[in-house]
Design a protein around this motif. Structure first.
Motif, PDB file in Angstrom:
ATOM      1  N   SER A 251       8.869   7.105  12.278  1.00  0.00           N
ATOM      2  CA  SER A 251       9.058   5.604  11.825  1.00  0.00           C
ATOM      3  C   SER A 251       7.837   4.653  11.829  1.00  0.00           C
ATOM      4  O   SER A 251       7.833   3.947  11.032  1.00  0.00           O
ATOM      5  N   ILE A 252       6.985   4.673  12.999  1.00  0.00           N
ATOM      6  CA  ILE A 252       5.870   3.872  13.181  1.00  0.00           C
ATOM      7  C   ILE A 252       4.911   4.201  11.846  1.00  0.00           C
ATOM      8  O   ILE A 252       4.408   3.189  11.150  1.00  0.00           O
ATOM      9  N   ALA A 253       4.596   5.647  11.582  1.00  0.00           N
ATOM     10  CA  ALA A 253       3.869   6.067  10.597  1.00  0.00           C
ATOM     11  C   ALA A 253       4.496   5.345   9.228  1.00  0.00           C
ATOM     12  O   ALA A 253       3.608   5.155   8.116  1.00  0.00           O
ATOM     13  N   THR A 254       5.797   5.534   8.811  1.00  0.00           N
ATOM     14  CA  THR A 254       6.561   4.909   7.751  1.00  0.00           C
ATOM     15  C   THR A 254       6.187   3.717   7.728  1.00  0.00           C
ATOM     16  O   THR A 254       5.970   2.929   6.524  1.00  0.00           O
ATOM     17  N   ASN A 255       6.237   2.986   8.601  1.00  0.00           N
ATOM     18  CA  ASN A 255       6.149   1.428   8.636  1.00  0.00           C
ATOM     19  C   ASN A 255       4.627   1.109   8.237  1.00  0.00           C
ATOM     20  O   ASN A 255       4.352   0.071   7.498  1.00  0.00           O
ATOM     21  N   VAL A 256       3.673   1.831   8.904  1.00  0.00           N
ATOM     22  CA  VAL A 256       2.261   1.603   8.487  1.00  0.00           C
ATOM     23  C   VAL A 256       2.026   1.775   6.892  1.00  0.00           C
ATOM     24  O   VAL A 256       1.497   0.984   6.285  1.00  0.00           O
ATOM     25  N   ARG A 257       2.743   2.941   6.510  1.00  0.00           N
ATOM     26  CA  ARG A 257       2.302   3.321   4.959  1.00  0.00           C
ATOM     27  C   ARG A 257       2.873   2.222   4.169  1.00  0.00           C
ATOM     28  O   ARG A 257       2.396   1.771   3.423  1.00  0.00           O
ATOM     29  N   THR A 258       4.192   1.808   4.708  1.00  0.00           N
ATOM     30  CA  THR A 258       4.743   0.637   3.729  1.00  0.00           C
ATOM     31  C   THR A 258       4.049  -0.745   3.868  1.00  0.00           C
ATOM     32  O   THR A 258       3.866  -1.442   2.835  1.00  0.00           O
ATOM     33  N   GLY A 259       3.260  -0.744   5.048  1.00  0.00           N
ATOM     34  CA  GLY A 259       2.576  -2.053   5.020  1.00  0.00           C
ATOM     35  C   GLY A 259       1.320  -2.247   4.264  1.00  0.00           C
ATOM     36  O   GLY A 259       1.130  -2.773   3.447  1.00  0.00           O
ATOM     37  N   ILE A 260       0.688  -0.736   4.194  1.00  0.00           N
ATOM     38  CA  ILE A 260      -0.313  -0.516   3.325  1.00  0.00           C
ATOM     39  C   ILE A 260      -0.037  -0.910   2.059  1.00  0.00           C
ATOM     40  O   ILE A 260      -0.682  -1.593   1.312  1.00  0.00           O
ATOM     41  N   TYR A 261       0.850  -0.005   1.558  1.00  0.00           N
ATOM     42  CA  TYR A 261       1.467  -0.356   0.127  1.00  0.00           C
ATOM     43  C   TYR A 261       1.755  -1.792  -0.184  1.00  0.00           C
ATOM     44  O   TYR A 261       1.244  -2.179  -1.213  1.00  0.00           O
ATOM     45  N   THR A 262       2.295  -2.465   0.604  1.00  0.00           N
ATOM     46  CA  THR A 262       2.493  -3.846   0.281  1.00  0.00           C
ATOM     47  C   THR A 262       1.175  -4.727   0.376  1.00  0.00           C
ATOM     48  O   THR A 262       1.227  -5.676  -0.671  1.00  0.00           O
ATOM     49  N   PHE A 263       0.364  -4.400   1.091  1.00  0.00           N
ATOM     50  CA  PHE A 263      -0.969  -5.304   1.171  1.00  0.00           C
ATOM     51  C   PHE A 263      -1.840  -4.878   0.021  1.00  0.00           C
ATOM     52  O   PHE A 263      -2.313  -5.869  -0.867  1.00  0.00           O
ATOM     53  N   VAL A 264      -1.776  -3.556  -0.434  1.00  0.00           N
ATOM     54  CA  VAL A 264      -2.833  -3.301  -1.774  1.00  0.00           C
ATOM     55  C   VAL A 264      -1.841  -3.854  -2.726  1.00  0.00           C
ATOM     56  O   VAL A 264      -2.563  -4.220  -3.772  1.00  0.00           O
ATOM     57  N   GLY A 265      -0.610  -3.726  -2.835  1.00  0.00           N
ATOM     58  CA  GLY A 265       0.138  -4.363  -4.129  1.00  0.00           C
ATOM     59  C   GLY A 265      -0.027  -5.845  -4.254  1.00  0.00           C
ATOM     60  O   GLY A 265      -0.324  -6.079  -5.404  1.00  0.00           O
ATOM     61  N   ILE A 266      -0.099  -6.315  -3.203  1.00  0.00           N
ATOM     62  CA  ILE A 266      -0.380  -8.129  -3.081  1.00  0.00           C
ATOM     63  C   ILE A 266      -1.777  -8.337  -3.702  1.00  0.00           C
ATOM     64  O   ILE A 266      -2.055  -8.911  -4.501  1.00  0.00           O
ATOM     65  N   VAL A 267      -2.771  -7.638  -3.010  1.00  0.00           N
ATOM     66  CA  VAL A 267      -3.984  -7.798  -3.447  1.00  0.00           C
ATOM     67  C   VAL A 267      -4.439  -7.221  -4.821  1.00  0.00           C
ATOM     68  O   VAL A 267      -4.891  -8.295  -5.551  1.00  0.00           O
ATOM     69  N   ALA A 268      -3.861  -6.274  -5.219  1.00  0.00           N
ATOM     70  CA  ALA A 268      -4.021  -6.014  -6.729  1.00  0.00           C
ATOM     71  C   ALA A 268      -3.234  -6.790  -7.780  1.00  0.00           C
ATOM     72  O   ALA A 268      -3.916  -7.107  -8.595  1.00  0.00           O
ATOM     73  N   GLY A 269      -2.319  -7.346  -7.576  1.00  0.00           N
ATOM     74  CA  GLY A 269      -1.473  -8.384  -8.239  1.00  0.00           C
ATOM     75  C   GLY A 269      -2.327  -9.560  -8.312  1.00  0.00           C
ATOM     76  O   GLY A 269      -2.398 -10.248  -9.303  1.00  0.00           O
ATOM     77  N   ILE A 270      -2.867 -10.087  -7.110  1.00  0.00           N
ATOM     78  CA  ILE A 270      -3.558 -11.228  -7.291  1.00  0.00           C
ATOM     79  C   ILE A 270      -5.158 -11.130  -7.978  1.00  0.00           C
ATOM     80  O   ILE A 270      -5.458 -11.941  -8.708  1.00  0.00           O
ATOM     81  N   VAL A 271      -5.547  -9.965  -7.969  1.00  0.00           N
ATOM     82  CA  VAL A 271      -6.795  -9.668  -8.622  1.00  0.00           C
ATOM     83  C   VAL A 271      -6.648  -9.741 -10.062  1.00  0.00           C
ATOM     84  O   VAL A 271      -7.299 -10.116 -10.995  1.00  0.00           O
ATOM     85  N   ILE A 272      -5.441  -8.909 -10.601  1.00  0.00           N
ATOM     86  CA  ILE A 272      -5.020  -9.208 -11.946  1.00  0.00           C
ATOM     87  C   ILE A 272      -4.787 -10.288 -12.384  1.00  0.00           C
ATOM     88  O   ILE A 272      -5.008 -10.694 -13.487  1.00  0.00           O
ATOM     89  N   LEU A 273      -3.813 -11.080 -11.781  1.00  0.00           N
ATOM     90  CA  LEU A 273      -3.482 -12.567 -11.979  1.00  0.00           C
ATOM     91  C   LEU A 273      -4.963 -13.302 -12.448  1.00  0.00           C
ATOM     92  O   LEU A 273      -5.034 -13.907 -13.178  1.00  0.00           O
ATOM     93  N   TRP A 274      -5.691 -13.136 -11.358  1.00  0.00           N
ATOM     94  CA  TRP A 274      -6.965 -13.963 -11.367  1.00  0.00           C
ATOM     95  C   TRP A 274      -7.863 -13.499 -12.631  1.00  0.00           C
ATOM     96  O   TRP A 274      -8.485 -14.427 -13.240  1.00  0.00           O
ATOM     97  N   LEU A 275      -7.966 -12.401 -12.990  1.00  0.00           N
ATOM     98  CA  LEU A 275      -8.657 -11.879 -14.108  1.00  0.00           C
ATOM     99  C   LEU A 275      -7.929 -12.086 -15.418  1.00  0.00           C
ATOM    100  O   LEU A 275      -8.586 -12.530 -16.433  1.00  0.00           O
TER     101      LEU A 275
END
Length: 105
Positions: A38-62
């Motif tokens: 469950s800890i590994a799954t939570n870490v994976r979900t957190g990484i997905y969320t962080f990368v998704g937010i950063v990618a969305g911000i980058v594309i929005l800025w571009l």
């Protein structure tokens, strides 16, 4: 008169205690494995969320820079392809993580 306990009377008691200890350790081991999963799954979900937010911000800025004429739309398409590649790699790693969890030895 002195009571004497035979060795055969003690052996089933020791065997029962040993069996209980083995089963208890297996249950504790399974519980800790579930916690680690469950800890590994939570870490994976957190990484997905962080990368998704950063990618969305980058594309929005571009897109904003493209609308202002500071970037060409070709640059935005290339950035979108990089985001798609990053998302695909995360999905592939998630697939491998899930398949690895189903392996039995």
């Amino acid at each position: 008169m002195k009571e004497v306990i035979s060795k055969s009377a003690v052996t089933p008691l020791k065997t029962a205690l040993f069996a209980a200890a083995v089963f208890a350790s297996q249950a504790a081991s399974a519980a800790s494995f579930d916690d680690a999963t469950s800890i590994a799954t939570n870490v994976r979900t957190g990484i997905y969320t962080f990368v998704g937010i950063v990618a969305g911000i980058v594309i929005l800025w571009l897109c904003y820079e493209g609308s202002q004429g500071q970037k060409r739309w070709n640059d935005i398409v290339v950035a979108c392809l990089w985001v798609l590649a990053a998302a695909a790699s995360l999905a592939f790693v998630g697939y491998l993580f899930t398949r690895g969890g189903q392996m039995t030895f």
